[in-house]
Write an enzyme that holds these catalytic residues in place. Sequence first.
Site, PDB file in Angstrom:
ATOM      1  CG  ASN A 110      -4.758  17.681 -24.569  1.00 36.93           C
ATOM      2  OD1 ASN A 110      -5.255  18.787 -24.762  1.00 36.93           O
ATOM      3  ND2 ASN A 110      -5.017  16.967 -23.478  1.00 36.93           N
ATOM      4  CG  HIS A 112      -4.126  16.801 -18.647  1.00 40.94           C
ATOM      5  ND1 HIS A 112      -5.500  16.841 -18.747  1.00 40.94           N
ATOM      6  CD2 HIS A 112      -3.839  16.283 -17.431  1.00 40.94           C
ATOM      7  CE1 HIS A 112      -6.022  16.370 -17.615  1.00 40.94           C
ATOM      8  NE2 HIS A 112      -5.038  16.019 -16.814  1.00 40.94           N
ATOM      9  CB  SER A 139       1.629  16.471 -19.102  1.00 40.58           C
ATOM     10  OG  SER A 139       1.870  16.215 -17.738  1.00 40.58           O
ATOM     11  CG  ASP A 148      -6.210  13.623 -20.247  1.00 40.74           C
ATOM     12  OD1 ASP A 148      -6.141  14.312 -21.268  1.00 40.74           O
ATOM     13  OD2 ASP A 148      -7.047  13.833 -19.340  1.00 40.74           O
TER      14      ASP A 148
END
Length: 191
Positions: A110, A112, A139, A148
């Site tokens: 992912n 973020h 990130s 996260d």
Amino acid sequence: MTGKHKNVGVLLSGRGSNMMALVEASRAPDCPYEVVLVASDKPDAPGLTWAKDQSIACWSLSPKGIGKPAYEAALDAALRGANVETIALAGYMRLLSDDFVARWSGRIINIHPSLLPKYKGLDTHARAIAAKDAVAGCSVHVVTEELDGGEVLGQAEVPILPGDTAETLATRVLAAEHRLYPQILAAFAAR
Ligand code: GAR
């Protein structure tokens, strides 16, 4: 293609500018990944229109009405049907269930918009400005059951300038996202 070539499925909920950066970078001859499916929980997501125009296979379904388990089962089937090996979340604004994450364990990443572990969740830029931080950034991390919270694979820093609003900062961080995400996905795909 080399043995390290990976089929990537990108999940998005909106604009899709990170997906576009991933697709554009994948066209380099030595890129170790290919985007084989773009999937969305929002059938009208603008990113899908762009992907369709590029002749990339697209899938979408709204979870509204059918519930999360049925939605995720259909998503899982679409990803497996497209031979996806790695999932890249790119502005996918829905939490994946622990079950789904476990089925794809270690194979979902992912992007973020903060320097994790700072500012997990939403409104990252407003929170960084309110805290009077000197730098913000983005990130790329492995997705785990913790929001996260998985291993950080790479980060890019962006200065917070006097007079920045959440919007001006978001624009500057987004440009850094577009540079960072393709590099990190390529390194992850070649692992
Ligand atoms: C990006 O800034 C991404 O980091 C963020 O949403 C934006 C999507 O833009 N993701 C999250 O906040 C995930 N929690 P895009 O659709 O143009 O790529």
